[in-house]
Write a protein that holds these residues in place. Sequence first.
Motif, short mmCIF file in Angstrom:
data_model
loop_
_atom_site.label_atom_id
_atom_site.label_comp_id
_atom_site.label_asym_id
_atom_site.label_seq_id
_atom_site.Cartn_x
_atom_site.Cartn_y
_atom_site.Cartn_z
N UNK A 166 0.83 -1.20 0.00
CA UNK A 166 0.00 0.00 0.00
C UNK A 166 0.87 1.26 0.00
N UNK A 167 1.88 1.29 0.87
CA UNK A 167 2.73 2.48 0.99
C UNK A 167 3.57 2.73 -0.24
N UNK A 168 4.06 1.67 -0.86
CA UNK A 168 4.97 1.84 -1.99
C UNK A 168 4.26 1.83 -3.33
N UNK A 169 3.02 1.34 -3.35
CA UNK A 169 2.30 1.21 -4.61
C UNK A 169 2.82 0.07 -5.47
N UNK A 170 3.57 -0.82 -4.86
CA UNK A 170 4.14 -1.96 -5.59
C UNK A 170 3.31 -3.21 -5.34
N UNK A 171 3.46 -4.16 -6.22
CA UNK A 171 2.77 -5.45 -6.07
C UNK A 171 3.48 -6.28 -5.01
N UNK A 172 2.82 -7.32 -4.56
CA UNK A 172 3.45 -8.23 -3.59
C UNK A 172 4.72 -8.83 -4.17
N UNK A 173 4.67 -9.18 -5.43
CA UNK A 173 5.84 -9.76 -6.09
C UNK A 173 7.01 -8.78 -6.06
N UNK A 174 6.76 -7.52 -6.38
CA UNK A 174 7.83 -6.52 -6.37
C UNK A 174 8.40 -6.31 -4.97
N UNK A 175 7.52 -6.23 -3.97
CA UNK A 175 7.98 -6.04 -2.60
C UNK A 175 8.84 -7.23 -2.17
N UNK A 176 8.43 -8.43 -2.49
CA UNK A 176 9.21 -9.61 -2.13
C UNK A 176 10.54 -9.66 -2.87
N UNK A 177 10.57 -9.23 -4.12
CA UNK A 177 11.83 -9.18 -4.87
C UNK A 177 12.82 -8.24 -4.19
N UNK A 178 12.34 -7.05 -3.83
CA UNK A 178 13.21 -6.07 -3.17
C UNK A 178 13.70 -6.63 -1.84
N UNK A 179 12.81 -7.26 -1.09
CA UNK A 179 13.19 -7.83 0.21
C UNK A 179 14.26 -8.91 0.04
N UNK A 180 14.11 -9.75 -0.96
CA UNK A 180 15.10 -10.80 -1.21
C UNK A 180 16.44 -10.18 -1.60
N UNK A 181 16.41 -9.17 -2.47
CA UNK A 181 17.65 -8.51 -2.89
C UNK A 181 18.37 -7.90 -1.70
N UNK A 182 17.64 -7.23 -0.84
CA UNK A 182 18.26 -6.58 0.33
C UNK A 182 18.81 -7.62 1.30
#
Length: 87
Positions: A20-36
């Motif tokens: 909700x805060x980032x306007x990103x999809x669940x997939x995108x949020x999980x990708x960023x989390x995995x990268x970090x």
Amino acid sequence: MRVNARLDDAHARKLDELCRRTGRSRTDVLRVAIDRYYAQETGEPRRAADILRRNAFIGCGTAAPELSRDYKQQLAESLADKTDDHR
């Protein structure tokens, strides 16, 4: 690759809030989390500018064009004004 994950209620709420805060999809949020997480665990070098930007340390402001030359004098005057008021 498709991933199926089970999240408890607390983590599901956090994921939804990030989306909700980032306007990103669940997939995108999980990708960023995995990268970090990957970068953290593997010691992958980080760019200083990215770290500063992510932590809102980089900003901008406006000042007189000669501030870089006259900053000591302006600081001294500002401090003198403050100490004169309290004497």
